[in-house]
Design an enzyme around this catalytic site. Structure first.
Site, PDB file in Angstrom:
ATOM      1  N   GLY A   3      11.491  33.414   8.581  1.00  0.00           N
ATOM      2  CA  GLY A   3      11.874  33.310  10.536  1.00  0.00           C
ATOM      3  C   GLY A   3      13.165  32.447  10.570  1.00  0.00           C
TER       4      GLY A   3
ATOM      5  N   GLY B 204       7.780  28.824  15.013  1.00  0.00           N
ATOM      6  CA  GLY B 204       6.804  28.779  14.858  1.00  0.00           C
ATOM      7  C   GLY B 204       5.579  28.805  13.925  1.00  0.00           C
ATOM      8  N   LYS B 205       7.151  28.861  12.445  1.00  0.00           N
ATOM      9  CA  LYS B 205       5.928  29.023  11.152  1.00  0.00           C
ATOM     10  C   LYS B 205       4.544  27.938  11.094  1.00  0.00           C
ATOM     11  CE  LYS B 205      10.404  29.587   9.249  1.00  0.00           C
ATOM     12  NZ  LYS B 205      10.666  29.138  10.293  1.00  0.00           N
TER      13      LYS B 205
ATOM     14  N   GLU C  21      24.491  47.524  22.550  1.00  0.00           N
ATOM     15  CA  GLU C  21      23.631  48.564  21.954  1.00  0.00           C
ATOM     16  C   GLU C  21      23.162  49.573  22.212  1.00  0.00           C
ATOM     17  OE1 GLU C  21      22.490  47.115  19.054  1.00  0.00           O
ATOM     18  OE2 GLU C  21      24.100  45.553  19.173  1.00  0.00           O
TER      19      GLU C  21
HETATM   20  P1  ADP Z   1       8.654  26.453  12.394  1.00  0.00           P
HETATM   21  O1  ADP Z   1       8.196  25.458  11.307  1.00  0.00           O
HETATM   22  O2  ADP Z   1       9.172  27.910  11.936  1.00  0.00           O
HETATM   23  O3  ADP Z   1       9.993  25.670  12.259  1.00  0.00           O
HETATM   24  P2  ADP Z   1       7.650  25.158  13.740  1.00  0.00           P
HETATM   25  O4  ADP Z   1       6.326  25.980  13.977  1.00  0.00           O
HETATM   26  O5  ADP Z   1       7.796  23.360  13.335  1.00  0.00           O
HETATM   27  O6  ADP Z   1       8.535  25.270  13.847  1.00  0.00           O
HETATM   28  O7  ADP Z   1       7.383  25.023  15.877  1.00  0.00           O
HETATM   29  C1  ADP Z   1       8.237  23.216  16.134  1.00  0.00           C
HETATM   30  C2  ADP Z   1       6.945  23.366  17.239  1.00  0.00           C
HETATM   31  O8  ADP Z   1       7.989  24.340  18.415  1.00  0.00           O
HETATM   32  C3  ADP Z   1       5.972  23.951  17.902  1.00  0.00           C
HETATM   33  O9  ADP Z   1       5.281  22.392  17.743  1.00  0.00           O
HETATM   34  C4  ADP Z   1       6.024  24.331  18.596  1.00  0.00           C
HETATM   35  O10 ADP Z   1       5.097  22.768  20.097  1.00  0.00           O
HETATM   36  C5  ADP Z   1       6.870  25.314  19.097  1.00  0.00           C
HETATM   37  N1  ADP Z   1       7.168  26.275  19.758  1.00  0.00           N
HETATM   38  C6  ADP Z   1       7.489  26.657  17.911  1.00  0.00           C
HETATM   39  N2  ADP Z   1       7.343  28.124  18.434  1.00  0.00           N
HETATM   40  C7  ADP Z   1       6.286  28.330  19.078  1.00  0.00           C
HETATM   41  C8  ADP Z   1       5.380  29.619  19.508  1.00  0.00           C
HETATM   42  N3  ADP Z   1       6.003  30.999  19.130  1.00  0.00           N
HETATM   43  N4  ADP Z   1       4.273  29.601  20.653  1.00  0.00           N
HETATM   44  C9  ADP Z   1       3.897  28.520  21.284  1.00  0.00           C
HETATM   45  N5  ADP Z   1       5.286  27.266  20.589  1.00  0.00           N
HETATM   46  C10 ADP Z   1       5.870  27.066  19.971  1.00  0.00           C
HETATM   47 ZN    ZN Z   2      27.454  47.273  16.900  1.00  0.00          ZN
END
Ligand code: ADP
Ligand code: ZN
Ligand code: MG
Length: 609
Positions: free
Chosen positions: A205, A210-211, A428
Site C-alpha cells: 500500500g 498504516g502498514k 468514473e
Molecule cells: P505506513 O507504514 O503505511 O507508511 P504508518 O503505519 O507508519 O504508515 O502510519 C503512520 C502513522 O499514521 C501511524 O503511526 C498512525 O498514527 C497514522 N495512521 C496511518 N494509518 C492509519 C490508520 N489506518 N488508522 C489510524 N491511524 C493511522
Molecule cells: Zn477513465
C-alpha cells in the site's frame, strides 16, 4: 555483544579525542596572551633595556618586556611576539642590553603543528578501522557485534500495546490479518489438523496508510513479542553484515516464539536481483538470500510469522513472492470517507475538540488523505489552537491545518480539490453507466474515486468467468466503456480534462490491435499486419521496414480514427439519453467515494422505477 570489547574501543576513542583537544588547547593558549609588536619596536625596547627575556625561532621571536609606565602594582611585564628580519647583529645587540636570558627554540611552524594534529586524526582512523575490519572478518556469531540485529523488541506493555482498535479505515486488511492473529494466539490449535499457516505476509500500500501500524497491531492483538527492522537498516557498508542481521533477527524471534517479525521497507533489500545495469548490489543480494533461506527454513509450527511492508511491490524480486514465502498479500488502501472519519476519531481522542467540530465534514473535506495525513492534520490543528491561546480546537484551525497538510511535502501529488473530486466522480460514473447500459459487459464490481497509484479513480469490472477467447463484440463494448469517462466529462462540464489520458491510450491500442492483429476489420480483412516479434536486433525494423505499404498504413490509421470516433458518438448518445442516471451515480459517488456493485444495481433499479 561482547561488552569488554566495546569498552576497549570506546576507551581508545575517548583517549584520541582527549589528546586532540589537549594539543589544540595548548596551541591556543600560547598565542592568546601575546601582543604582537613590530620588529622596530622590539629593537627599540631592546636598546632601552625593557626586554627581559627572548626565545628565538627562525620564524618567530617571543619574550617578555617591562612596560614603560609603572602601574599602581609596580612594574608590569608583558609577553610579546614579533617576526624577525635579517639582522646579523641581533645577538650582539642582545649581549649589549640588560637582557637576562636569550635562547633558541625548535622550529615548530604552523605546518608542523598541523601535521602533528593530522597525525593524531590518522592514528585515530587507523585504530577505528582495525577494530571494525577485525570484527567483520571474524565473522561467525560470537564476534558479530556489528551484525547483531538492530531489531527493536517491543516488550508488551499492556497499557500501550497497539491493537486493531488503533487502526481504522482498512477493514479488509484487518479481516485478512485476523487469521494470523488467531494463529499466533494458539499455534497448537492450527497444527492439530495439519493445516499450513502462511509464514510470510506482505502488506502492500501507499505510504502512510498504516502498514507499520497494522503489523504492530497484529502482535498487540495476539499479545506476542514484536521484532521490527527496516529494510534499509540491512543495507550496511560492509558485505555480510545485513545477512547476519537477518539471521540474528530470526534467531531472537524463534527464541521467544510465538512472535512477529516485521521488516519495513522490504523493497530496500528485496529489489529484483536482475534489475539494473551492471549487476546487483552484493550486500543487498546477500541479505535478500538470507531472508529467503530463513523463510524456507522455518516451519509454521515454530509460531513465528514474518510480516513485511512495501509500497513498491512492482520492484520486488519474484523469488520473494513464490509459494511458501510471502504468499499472502494484504492490500492496505487509502481510506474512504467513512474510514477517514474513524481515523480522525482515533487521533482526536487526546485532543480537546471544540463544539463546532464535525468529523464527518472534515472527512468529506479530505479526499485522498491517508492515515498519516489525518494524524498530522489533527496534530497541526492542535498546535495552531495552542498558538492562538485557545481552550479547544475549533473548525477554523482544522480548516487551516487541512491546507497545511495539503501543501506539505509528502502530499504534493495527492491533494484533490472539491472541484476535481466532482470531475473524477462524473468521469468514473460515465465508465460505470456505459458498462451497465450495454448488455454483455463484465459486471461492475466497484467504482471508486479514491486515488490509487497514478489513477485518480477507477471502475473495477470483474468477468463472471475466466475466458480465453474474446469476441469482437467484447472488444467493441470495452471501447465504449473506456470512452464513457471522457464523454461524461464533456456532457456535464462542457470541458474535457487530462483525466482520460489512460483511457484514450488503451482504447487506441485496442482499436489498432483489432485491425492489425485480430483481423477484425472489414476493409483490411483477416490479415495480420503485425509481425511476430522474434529476436529483435538493433536496427532490424529499420532494415526490413513495416511489412506493409504506405497506403495500408494510412488505411489502418484512418480505420483506427473511424472506430474511435464512432464509439465516441455512440457513447455520447447513450449518456445523453441517460443523463439522470449519470447524475444519480455521480451524486452517490461524491457522497460515499466508493460504491459497490450490488449497491450500484440498487441505485439504478430505484432510479428507473
Ligand atoms: P505506513 O507504514 O503505511 O507508511 P504508518 O503505519 O507508519 O504508515 O502510519 C503512520 C502513522 O499514521 C501511524 O503511526 C498512525 O498514527 C497514522 N495512521 C496511518 N494509518 C492509519 C490508520 N489506518 N488508522 C489510524 N491511524 C493511522
Ligand atoms: Zn477513465
Ligand atoms: Mg511504515
Amino acid at each position: 555483544m561482547n561488552s569488554g570489547k566495546r569498552n576497549a574501543k570506546q576507551l581508545v576513542l575517548w583517549m584520541a579525542a582527549f589528546l586532540l583537544l589537549l594539543i589544540l588547547f595548548q596551541n591556543l593558549k600560547t598565542t592568546q596572551f601575546e601582543t604582537e609588536i613590530p620588529y622596530s619596536s622590539f629593537k627599540h625596547k631592546l636598546r632601552s633595556g625593557q626586554i627581559s627575556e627572548v626565545t628565538m625561532r627562525p620564524d618567530l621571536i617571543r619574550g617578555l618586556f617591562k612596560e614603560a609606565e609603572r602601574g599602581p602594582q609596580g612594574q608590569k611585564t608583558k609577553r610579546f611576539r614579533t617576526f624577525p628580519l635579517p639582522d646579523p647583529d641581533l645577538v650582539k645587540d642582545m649581549d649589549a642590553s640588560s637582557l637576562s636570558v636569550y635562547k633558541g627554540e625548535q622550529d615548530k611552524t604552523w605546518v608542523t603543528a598541523v601535521l602533528i594534529n593530522l597525525g593524531w586524526v590518522i592514528l585515530f582512523f587507523i585504530l577505528w578501522w582495525v577494530f571494525v575490519i577485525r570484527q567483520v572478518q571474524m565473522g561467525g556469531k560470537q564476534a558479530m557485534s556489528f551484525g547483531r540485529s538492530k531489531a527493536k523488541l517491543h516488550k508488551n506493555d499492556k497499557k500501550k500495546q497497539t491493537t486493531f482498535k488503533d487502526v481504522a479505515g482498512v477493514d479488509e486488511a484487518k479481516e485478512e490479518l485476523e487469521e494470523i492473529v488467531a494463529f499466533l494466539k494458539d499455534p497448537a490449535k492450527f497444527q492439530r489438523l495439519g493445516g499450513k499457516i502462511p509464514k510470510g505476509v506482505l502488506l502492500l500500500g501507499p505510504p502512510g496508510t498504516g502498514k507499520t501500524l497494522l503489523a504492530r497491531a497484529v502482535a498487540g492483538e495476539a499479545d506476542v513479542p514484536f521484532y521490527s527492522a527496516s529494510g534499509s537498516e540491512f543495507v550496511e557498508m560492509f558485505v555480510g553484515v545485513g545477512a547476519s542481521r537477518v539471521r540474528d533477527l530470526f534467531e531472537q524471534a524463534k527464541k521467544s516464539a510465538p512472535a512477529v517479525i516485521f521488516i519495513d521497507e522490504l523493497d530496500a533489500v528485496g529489489r529484483s536481483r536482475f534489475a539494473g545495469i551492471g549487476g546487483g548490489h552484493d550486500e543487498r543480494e546477500q541479505t535478500l538470500n538470507q531472508i529467503l533461506v530463513e523463510l524456507d527454513g522455518f516451519e509454521g509450527k515454530e509460531g513465528v510469522i514474518l510480516i513485511a511492508a512495501t509500497n513498491r511491490p512492482d520492484v520486488l524480486d519474484p523469488a520473494l513472492l513464490r509459494p511458501g514465502r510471502f504468499d499472502r498479500h494484504v492490500m492496505v488502501s487509502p481510506p474512504d470517507k467513512v474510514g477517514r472519519e474513524q481515523i480522525l476519531e482515533i487521533h482526536s481522542k487526546g485532543v480537546k475538540l471544540g463544539k463546532d467540530i464535525d468529523l464527518q465534514v472534515l472527512a468529506r473535506r479530505t479526499p485522498g488523505f491517508v492515515g498519516a495525513d489525518l494524524a498530522n492534520l489533527i496534530n497541526e490543528a492542535a498546535l495552531l489552537a495552542a498558538r492562538r491561546d485557545r481552550d479547544d480546537v475549533s473548525m477554523a484551525e482544522m480548516e487551516e491545518a487541512i491546507d497545511r497538510v495539503m501543501a506539505g511535502p509528502s502530499r504534493k501529488s495527492r491533494g484533490i480539490s472539491e472541484k476535481e473530486k466532482k470531475v473524477i466522480a462524473y468521469h468514473e460514473s460515465g465508465h460505470t453507466l456505459v458498462a451497465k447500459l450495454i448488455p454483455g459487459t463484465d459486471p461492475v464490481h466497484k467504482v471508486s474515486i479514491i486515488p490509487r497509484g497514478p489513477a485518480l479513480g477507477y471502475t473495477l469490472q470483474l468477468p463472471l468467468e475466466d475466458t480465453y477467447l474474446t469476441t469482437k463484440t467484447d472488444i467493441t463494448n470495452r471501447l465504449c466503456v473506456l470512452m464513457g469517462g471522457r464523454v461524461a466529462e464533456e456532457i456535464v462540464f462542457g470541458e474535457i480534462t487530462t483525466g482520460a489520458t489512460d483511457d484514450l491510450n488503451k482504447a487506441t491500442a485496442y482499436a489498432r490491435k483489432m485491425i492489425m492483429e485480430f483481423g477484425m476489420n472489414e476493409k483490411l480483412g483477416p490479415i495480420a499486419y503485425k509481425k511476430e516479434a522474434g529476436q529483435v536486433f538493433l536496427g532490424r525494423d529499420i532494415v526490413e521496414g513495416q511489412g506493409f505499404s504506405e497506403a495500408t498504413a494510412e488505411l489502418i490509421d484512418n480505420e483506427v480514427k473511424r472506430i474511435i470516433k464512432e464509439t465516441y458518438a455512440k457513447v455520447k448518445g447513450m449518456l445523453d439519453k441517460n443523463r439522470d442516471l449519470l447524475e444519480t451515480i455521480a451524486t452517490r459517488l461524491i457522497e460515499k467515494e466508493v460504491v459497490e456493485g450490488d449497491e450500484l444495481d440498487a441505485i439504478l433499479a430505484g432510479a428507473k422505477a
